[in-house]
Each structure stands twice: as structure tokens, then as C-alpha cells.
Design an enzyme around this catalytic site. Structure first.
Site, PDB file in Angstrom:
ATOM      1  N   GLN A  31       0.371  -0.945  -0.256  1.00  0.00           N
ATOM      2  CA  GLN A  31      -0.185  -0.115   0.073  1.00  0.00           C
ATOM      3  C   GLN A  31       0.480   1.587   0.133  1.00  0.00           C
ATOM      4  O   GLN A  31       2.077   1.498   0.508  1.00  0.00           O
ATOM      5  CB  GLN A  31      -0.698  -0.190   1.253  1.00  0.00           C
ATOM      6  CG  GLN A  31      -2.275   0.859   1.524  1.00  0.00           C
ATOM      7  CD  GLN A  31      -2.709   0.698   2.207  1.00  0.00           C
ATOM      8  OE1 GLN A  31      -3.484  -0.679   2.904  1.00  0.00           O
ATOM      9  NE2 GLN A  31      -3.512   1.992   2.479  1.00  0.00           N
TER      10      GLN A  31
ATOM     11  N   SER B 270       5.047  -6.618   2.461  1.00  0.00           N
ATOM     12  CA  SER B 270       3.458  -6.155   3.383  1.00  0.00           C
ATOM     13  C   SER B 270       1.928  -6.708   2.490  1.00  0.00           C
ATOM     14  O   SER B 270       2.480  -7.625   2.067  1.00  0.00           O
ATOM     15  CB  SER B 270       3.378  -4.719   3.133  1.00  0.00           C
ATOM     16  OG  SER B 270       2.227  -4.346   4.744  1.00  0.00           O
ATOM     17  N   LEU B 271       0.883  -6.314   1.712  1.00  0.00           N
ATOM     18  CA  LEU B 271      -0.439  -6.237   1.493  1.00  0.00           C
ATOM     19  C   LEU B 271       0.735  -7.088   0.114  1.00  0.00           C
ATOM     20  O   LEU B 271       0.157  -8.470  -0.060  1.00  0.00           O
ATOM     21  CB  LEU B 271      -0.379  -5.290   0.585  1.00  0.00           C
ATOM     22  CG  LEU B 271      -1.178  -5.584  -1.138  1.00  0.00           C
ATOM     23  CD1 LEU B 271      -2.335  -6.129  -0.473  1.00  0.00           C
ATOM     24  CD2 LEU B 271      -1.664  -3.917  -1.470  1.00  0.00           C
TER      25      LEU B 271
ATOM     26  N   ARG C 247      -9.152  -7.649   4.535  1.00  0.00           N
ATOM     27  CA  ARG C 247      -7.949  -7.229   5.834  1.00  0.00           C
ATOM     28  C   ARG C 247      -8.047  -5.710   5.799  1.00  0.00           C
ATOM     29  O   ARG C 247      -7.818  -5.201   6.976  1.00  0.00           O
ATOM     30  CB  ARG C 247      -6.317  -7.913   4.822  1.00  0.00           C
ATOM     31  CG  ARG C 247      -4.876  -7.085   5.084  1.00  0.00           C
ATOM     32  CD  ARG C 247      -4.325  -7.993   4.244  1.00  0.00           C
ATOM     33  NE  ARG C 247      -2.933  -7.443   5.721  1.00  0.00           N
ATOM     34  CZ  ARG C 247      -2.138  -6.995   4.966  1.00  0.00           C
ATOM     35  NH1 ARG C 247      -2.596  -5.723   4.565  1.00  0.00           N
ATOM     36  NH2 ARG C 247       0.050  -6.537   5.434  1.00  0.00           N
TER      37      ARG C 247
ATOM     38  N   HIS D 232       1.339  -2.451  10.646  1.00  0.00           N
ATOM     39  CA  HIS D 232       2.848  -3.505  11.674  1.00  0.00           C
ATOM     40  C   HIS D 232       3.165  -2.583  12.960  1.00  0.00           C
ATOM     41  O   HIS D 232       4.259  -2.531  12.416  1.00  0.00           O
ATOM     42  CB  HIS D 232       3.467  -3.556   9.948  1.00  0.00           C
ATOM     43  CG  HIS D 232       3.625  -4.144   9.224  1.00  0.00           C
ATOM     44  ND1 HIS D 232       2.851  -5.317   8.852  1.00  0.00           N
ATOM     45  CD2 HIS D 232       3.039  -2.926   7.462  1.00  0.00           C
ATOM     46  CE1 HIS D 232       3.057  -5.709   7.511  1.00  0.00           C
ATOM     47  NE2 HIS D 232       3.109  -4.430   6.631  1.00  0.00           N
TER      48      HIS D 232
ATOM     49  N   GLN E 137       1.123 -10.912  10.567  1.00  0.00           N
ATOM     50  CA  GLN E 137       2.648 -10.094   8.844  1.00  0.00           C
ATOM     51  C   GLN E 137       1.719  -8.578   9.795  1.00  0.00           C
ATOM     52  O   GLN E 137       2.237  -7.333   9.666  1.00  0.00           O
ATOM     53  CB  GLN E 137       2.242 -10.524   7.999  1.00  0.00           C
ATOM     54  CG  GLN E 137       2.294  -9.324   7.112  1.00  0.00           C
ATOM     55  CD  GLN E 137       1.748  -9.118   6.135  1.00  0.00           C
ATOM     56  OE1 GLN E 137       0.989  -8.365   6.272  1.00  0.00           O
ATOM     57  NE2 GLN E 137       2.606  -9.236   5.043  1.00  0.00           N
TER      58      GLN E 137
END
Length: 427
Positions: free
Chosen positions: A11, A92-93, A117, A202, A251
Site C-alpha cells: 500500500q 506487506s500487502l 484485510r 505493522h 504480519q
């Protein structure tokens, strides 16, 4: 061929207009965007192509948009170039995108999953409560110390992304974020760049989303991975599909170990990385992590041309070893022919269908061994494949064993950088 990694952004990479060119020029991309619309129940295409950046930046929208764009780019590229990656890794994503492109998650499931999510992550913290920022040219130890000092009166600030030797990302409460940013700019002359995200990802502020996302993940079916995928949490490859739920759940609150991930693939022979998705964030991060991996972004027409040139260069470098790779595959076919059990009592059929073709391939192999593999071609390997098919038919080898044997040979061919078209020959 030399080892290649495919990488997928997270993102913050979104922009209005993303994916339009892919959609207009490639049927497979058009199909994926339509599938995403169907799953989500709203017009994701319009949001990507001509929507407002404010709406596109909303977490649930951005995640679905970036994943769809990235998978579309990946599928167009692999359809055009037939390249097999040695590793997949996403930021990440992007880790979910990597798992999708590795075949572990069906595309429609992935779109729904990242949308949920995004909603769960956004709902975990009210808008404006948290923030994230990229910190450049400040030692990690200093950033870590400032984060610890800012954690007072219930406020939270942590390093959320270890992106490169010169860049980390901090995540936490907005008040702590502002205080740390001021100190970094005034006392350390660091570059502080607020990120275009709507929640402090995170970080422990996402704790509320973890059990809810784990429950969401438990409703999906996951499949074996076709390619190794690197986990953001560990910086190491997934052991199996069985750890997907745990890894993706953790994560959300764990720091992204991007620098460690890049160093892992570097240590394992990767020399080239192709980024699939909007912008070129990961290309730049890889460049910052190591000079030994050449990275390209598929989102740029100019770099797509460079990627094609790079593939030609890598193929040219492979030519010197190509004959030896082909010879090894012929050796493999001969070995399988010998060790496969014979279920046919007819000696006459055995002579015609096993011994005769085996001897012909063995004779050619001996000649090529004396010439150190020079003059070998894919045609020679396919003759060995045809021999093996004759052996299996004559020996009355069960279909399941034939498929297993040929699958292993095809996998070995890919590892050796040789692209064989043997599916039609083993059906």
C-alpha cells in the site's frame, strides 16, 4: 537461466490511472479487473482508472486495487515471456499478491481477502489516530531509541519496515509520530516522508485486527506454492501452505523485514528482479539494499523494454552452459527408462518398444559426451522424451507413475534453465 525474483509492492504505491494501459491492451488483464469488480460488488476499474486519489487511498480500496494491478501485470508478463521465477516476494500487502501469483491463493479469493484485510486494519484504529512515515539517512539505532522515548502515556511508536540500509518506516500514534519527526528533521537532518496510508500498519495498534483476520483466513482454501515465497515476518521462504494463516496474521503487527528478504535472495543467487504493480517503489528499495541485483519496474514502458533486453542478455549468458544442461536431461531420461519396472511379458514388444529406442538415444548421448555436448538441441531432448514415452507404453507403466516421472523431468529442466514443451507428449 540466471535466477530471477518477482516482487510486488504494498500500500502507498497506488495512483489514479493505474492499470488502465494493461486493461486496454491485454485480454487477461481485462478479465482480472472484471473478476475483481464482480467479487467486490463495486467498480474497482473506475476507481483505479479515473477515481479520486482520496477514495483510492482508503485502505480496503488501495489493497484490492494494487493486488489486482499486480496480478494482471504478472500474468501478462509470464504469458508473453514464459519466464519462471526463482523467488516471489512482496512488501506487506504484496506478500498476499506473491502467494496469489505462486498459486497458493485463488485470485478471486485474494481480492476478497485483501479487501477484508483492509477493512479490519482500518477499523482497528480510528482515522487520524495513527500515522506512518519513511525515515531516510538516519541510523536505525537512533530511530529505534526515539521510538522508545516516544512510548509514554500510552502512546506507541515502532519501526514497522526495515526497507534498506538507509531507510526505515515508523508507525504509531500521530502525536508520537509528530514528535519523532521533528527531532529527526531538526537534530539529525533526516528525511521524513509521510506515507499515503490511512492507518498505522505493522504496529501494536493493529492488535485488534489480528484475531479477526485469522478468523477470516481460516475460511479460505490454500494450495501448494508453485514458487518459493519469502515471508515478511521472517525474511525466509514459506515452509508450506500450512503456515499461510499464521504468517499473514502475524504480519499485520510485525515489522516488514524487506532488507533481510533481499539479502536472502541475493545470497541464493538472484541477480535480477522484476517488479509487478504500480510505480517502482521496490525497484528503488532493492537498489538501495544491494548493487548485485538489477531491478526493473513493469509499470514503465521504458523499463518493460529494458526487461525484455535483460532477458535476452540472460539467455545469451546461458548459451555457454546450455549443451551441458541438455545432456543432463538426456541422461535423466535414460536413467528413468532403465529403472522403470516392466509389466509386459512380451519379449518381442520389449525389444521394439524399449531396447531399440533406448539404444538409439544412448548412442547419440555417447557421441555428444565425446563432443562435450556441442551441437545438442532441444530436438535431441525431445527424442529422449519420445523414447521414454515408448518405454512407458511398452512396459505398461501406470499413468500415475508416468505423470510423476515426467513432472520431475520438467521441473529439473526448469531448474537447469531449459524450457521444454513436453505436456502434449505426456498426455
Amino acid at each position: 537461466m540466471s535466477k530471477i525474483a518477482f516482487v510486488f509492492p504494498g500500500q502507498g504505491a497506488q495512483y489514479v490511472g493505474m492499470g488502465r494501459e494493461l486493461y486496454e491492451e491485454h485480454v487477461i488483464a481485462k478479465e482480472l479487473f472484471h473478476q475483481a469488480n464482480e467479487v467486490l460488488g463495486f467498480d474497482l476499474m473506475n476507481l483505479c482508472f479515473e477515481g479520486s486519489i482520496e477514495e483510492l487511498t482508503k485502505t480496503e480500496n488501495a489493497q484490492a486495487a494494487i493486488l489486482t494491478h499486480s496480478v494482471a501485470a504478472f500474468q501478462v508478463f509470464t504469458q508473453e515471456h514464459k519466464v519462471e521465477p526463482s523467488y516471489l516476494l512482496g512488501h506487506s500487502l504484496g506478500e498476499i499478491t506473491a502467494l496469489t501469483c505462486a498459486g497458493a491463493i485463488a485470485f478471486k479469493d485474494a481480492v476478497k481477502l485483501v479487501y477484508q484485510r483492509g477493512r479490519l486494519m482500518q477499523d482497528a484504529v480510528a482515522e487520524g489516530v495513527g500515522a506512518m512515515a519513511s525515515i531516510q539517512k538516519v541510523d536505525k539505532a537512533i530511530v529505534q531509541q526515539l521510538c522508545q522515548q516516544a512510548c509514554v502515556d500510552g502512546k506507541i511508536a515502532v519501526i514497522s519496515n526495515y526497507n534498506s540500509p538507509n531507510q526505515v518506516v515508523i508507525s504509531g500514534h500521530s502525536e508520537a509520530f509528530v514528535a519523532i519527526s521533528e527531532i529527526l528533521k531538526n537534530e539529525y537532518e533526516g528525511f521524513v516522508v509521510p506515507l499515503k496510508v490511512s492507518a498505522p500498519f505493522h504496529s501494536p495498534l493493529m492488535n485488534e485486527a489480528v484475531p479477526k483476520f485469522r478468523a477470516e483466513l481460516s475460511t479460505y482454501t490454500f494450495h501448494d506454492l508453485k514458487y518459493p515465497v519469502i515471508s515478511n515476518v521472517t525474511g525466509l521462504p514459506y515452509e508450506s501452505r500450512d503456515v499461510i494463516i499464521e504468517n499473514l496474521s502475524n504480519q499485520i503487527v510485525s515489522a516488514v523485514q524487506w532488507q533481510h528478504s533481499v539479502h536472502y535472495i541475493e545470497a541464493n543467487g538472484v541477480t535480477t528482479a522484476f517488479e509487478f504493480g504500480p510505480k517502482k517503489v521496490l525497484k528503488n528499495l532493492i537498489k538501495s539494499c544491494t548493487p548485485t541485483i538489477q531491478a526493473y519496474s513493469y509499470d514503465s514502458k521504458e523499463e518493460r523494454d529494458l526487461m525484455a533486453q535483460e532477458l535476452l542478455t540472460l539467455q545469451a549468458k546461458e548459451i555457454a552452459l546450455y549443451p551441458y544442461n541438455l545432456l543432463a536431461l538426456i541422461d535423466r531420461c535414460l536413467a528413468v527408462a532403465i529403472c522403470t519396472k516392466n509389466n509386459n511379458p512380451s519379449q518381442e514388444e520389449y525389444e521394439i518398444g524399449v531396447l531399440k529406442p533406448y539404444r538409439e538415444v544412448k548412442l547419440k548421448q555417447s557421441v555428444h559426451e565425446q563432443e562435450e555436448g556441442r551441437n545438442l538441441t532441444i530436438h535431441d531432448v525431445n527424442e529422449a522424451i519420445h523414447m521414454l514415452q515408448s518405454v512407458f507404453t511398452t512396459k505398461r507403466t501406470p499413468l500415475s507413475e508416468r505423470a510423476f516421472r515426467f513432472t520431475n523431468i520438467q521441473q529439473e529442466a526448469r531448474v537447469r534453465g531449459v524450457a521444454l514443451e513436453i505436456k502434449e507428449q505426456i498426455v
